[in-house]
Design a protein around this motif. Structure first.
Motif, mmCIF file in Angstrom:
data_model
loop_
_atom_site.group_PDB
_atom_site.id
_atom_site.type_symbol
_atom_site.label_atom_id
_atom_site.label_comp_id
_atom_site.label_asym_id
_atom_site.label_seq_id
_atom_site.Cartn_x
_atom_site.Cartn_y
_atom_site.Cartn_z
ATOM 1 N N UNK A 13 0.837 -1.207 0.000
ATOM 2 C CA UNK A 13 0.000 0.000 0.000
ATOM 3 C C UNK A 13 0.872 1.258 0.000
ATOM 4 N N UNK A 14 1.948 1.234 0.775
ATOM 5 C CA UNK A 14 2.815 2.418 0.861
ATOM 6 C C UNK A 14 3.689 2.583 -0.383
ATOM 7 N N UNK A 15 3.996 1.473 -1.034
ATOM 8 C CA UNK A 15 4.832 1.564 -2.251
ATOM 9 C C UNK A 15 4.117 2.292 -3.380
ATOM 10 N N UNK A 16 2.796 2.373 -3.293
ATOM 11 C CA UNK A 16 2.041 3.114 -4.323
ATOM 12 C C UNK A 16 2.272 4.622 -4.188
ATOM 13 N N UNK A 17 2.802 5.043 -3.037
ATOM 14 C CA UNK A 17 2.990 6.467 -2.760
ATOM 15 C C UNK A 17 4.439 6.881 -2.979
ATOM 16 N N UNK A 18 4.669 7.947 -3.768
ATOM 17 C CA UNK A 18 6.035 8.485 -3.833
ATOM 18 C C UNK A 18 6.406 9.025 -2.452
ATOM 19 N N UNK A 19 7.558 8.631 -1.938
ATOM 20 C CA UNK A 19 7.992 9.099 -0.619
ATOM 21 C C UNK A 19 8.609 7.967 0.177
ATOM 22 N N UNK A 20 9.068 8.287 1.377
ATOM 23 C CA UNK A 20 9.669 7.289 2.269
ATOM 24 C C UNK A 20 8.813 7.170 3.512
ATOM 25 N N UNK A 21 8.623 5.940 3.967
ATOM 26 C CA UNK A 21 7.763 5.700 5.119
ATOM 27 C C UNK A 21 8.466 4.830 6.155
ATOM 28 N N UNK A 22 8.042 4.985 7.388
ATOM 29 C CA UNK A 22 8.521 4.101 8.459
ATOM 30 C C UNK A 22 7.321 3.750 9.332
ATOM 31 N N UNK A 23 7.297 2.494 9.793
ATOM 32 C CA UNK A 23 6.207 2.022 10.655
ATOM 33 C C UNK A 23 6.812 1.330 11.859
ATOM 34 N N UNK A 24 6.240 1.601 13.027
ATOM 35 C CA UNK A 24 6.593 0.827 14.221
ATOM 36 C C UNK A 24 5.288 0.540 14.952
ATOM 37 N N UNK A 25 4.981 -0.758 15.129
ATOM 38 C CA UNK A 25 3.738 -1.176 15.771
ATOM 39 C C UNK A 25 4.057 -2.213 16.831
ATOM 40 N N UNK A 26 3.413 -2.091 17.984
ATOM 41 C CA UNK A 26 3.559 -3.117 19.015
ATOM 42 C C UNK A 26 2.230 -3.330 19.726
ATOM 43 N N UNK A 27 1.781 -4.582 19.723
ATOM 44 C CA UNK A 27 0.576 -4.960 20.458
ATOM 45 C C UNK A 27 0.992 -5.159 21.916
ATOM 46 N N UNK A 28 0.486 -4.312 22.804
ATOM 47 C CA UNK A 28 0.938 -4.365 24.194
ATOM 48 C C UNK A 28 0.337 -5.541 24.952
ATOM 49 N N UNK A 270 -7.551 -3.762 12.252
ATOM 50 C CA UNK A 270 -8.297 -4.985 11.901
ATOM 51 C C UNK A 270 -7.514 -6.230 12.306
ATOM 52 N N UNK A 271 -6.202 -6.149 12.147
ATOM 53 C CA UNK A 271 -5.354 -7.291 12.534
ATOM 54 C C UNK A 271 -5.442 -7.536 14.053
ATOM 55 N N UNK A 272 -5.329 -6.459 14.806
ATOM 56 C CA UNK A 272 -5.343 -6.583 16.274
ATOM 57 C C UNK A 272 -6.705 -7.059 16.779
#
Length: 278
Positions: A13-28, A270-272
């Motif tokens: 999904x992010x590759x469709x967007x010009x730009x650089x992205x970073x994600x950090x997710x943690x299920x507590x 939705x995943x969580x």
């Protein structure tokens, strides 16, 4: 849905967007994490206002001042380059109402509140002058955030010209929000007080945008030209919570990027919230 499959979905999904992205997710609840470019540096923009708030609560707990103390609101600040004086332009601030109160006394709590929920630059510079940017960075190191660098307030154009900018990584923001969610920043009461402020955030176009109304998000956004961020703690009605940080830079179309980032937030939600196969 597996975590790897989720990561592939997010990446495509992010590759469709010009730009650089970073994600950090943690299920507590489960400790599951998903990270993408989490150690890459990004201009912190207004995400740095959460570390500044943390420093306020730390110094207040140490008795340096009280959140009820009042300060005269001014619009004169010193550049970190040569101490020359500069002022902020109300037109460039997301919160213009503060400028009508120059010369009035405002409580530190109200300055912090406006710095977070409306991202007031004027309030931010007042608060940074009080706590000292160096102390903010030092506190981040003590919390285990090794790369966040808070050097200065907002609109210090001499510093900007020399490349003295506040920077962060997605991983570092994850570290501090996880500690806050666990009540480990200063103490449980301070952590709760900060979460309460973050829950009143007025800019809700990324992480909360596509989530159900009964999901609460304690978060802080950031944006400057070609840069859009959102970071915080997501609280589900069933008591589950997770930390999510989405950073971006070099964007060509900010509206499209915002939409993509909101969709990534929705995918993670939705995943969580979906039942896992045992």
């Amino acid at each position: 849905m597996t975590l790897n499959k989720l990561k592939d979905q997010i990446s495509s999904r992010l590759e469709e967007q010009p730009g650089n992205f970073a994600i950090a997710f943690k299920d507590l609840s489960t400790g599951e994490t998903l990270q993408l470019n989490e150690q890459d540096f990004f201009h912190a923009a207004s995400t740095m206002k959460t570390p500044v708030m943390i420093e306020v609560y730390k110094q207040a707990a140490a008795g340096v001042f009280s959140l009820n103390d009042s300060f005269v609101l001014k619009n004169e600040f010193k550049s970190i380059v040569d101490s020359s004086v500069f002022s902020l332009n109300a037109k460039d601030d997301s919160d213009t109402t503060m400028y009508q109160h120059l010369g009035d006394k405002i409580s530190l709590y109200n300055l912090v509140y406006d710095m977070i929920i409306r991202s007031s630059n004027l309030a931010t510079n007042m608060v940074i002058e009080l706590v000292n940017a160096r102390n903010v960075t030092q506190t981040m190191r003590q919390l285990g955030a090794k790369k966040i660098q808070i050097l200065r307030g907002v609109e210090d154009s001499k510093a900007f010209a020399k490349g003295f900018n506040n920077v962060t990584t997605a991983n570092d923001l994850l570290v501090i929000y996880e500690k806050m969610a666990k009540g480990e920043i200063v103490d449980s009461a301070s952590s709760q007080a900060m979460i309460k402020i973050l829950l009143n955030q007025e800019f809700n176009e990324i992480i909360p945008a596509k989530l159900p109304k009964d999901v609460k998000v304690a978060h802080k956004t950031g944006n400057i030209s070609h840069v859009l961020h959102d970071s915080g703690i997501v609280f589900l009605p069933n008591g589950k919570k997770y930390v999510l940080v989405i950073l971006s830079k070099n964007l060509q179309n900010e509206d499209n990027a915002k939409k993509a980032m909101a969709e990534v937030s929705e995918m993670i939600y939705k995943y969580v919230s979906s039942p896992k196969e045992s």
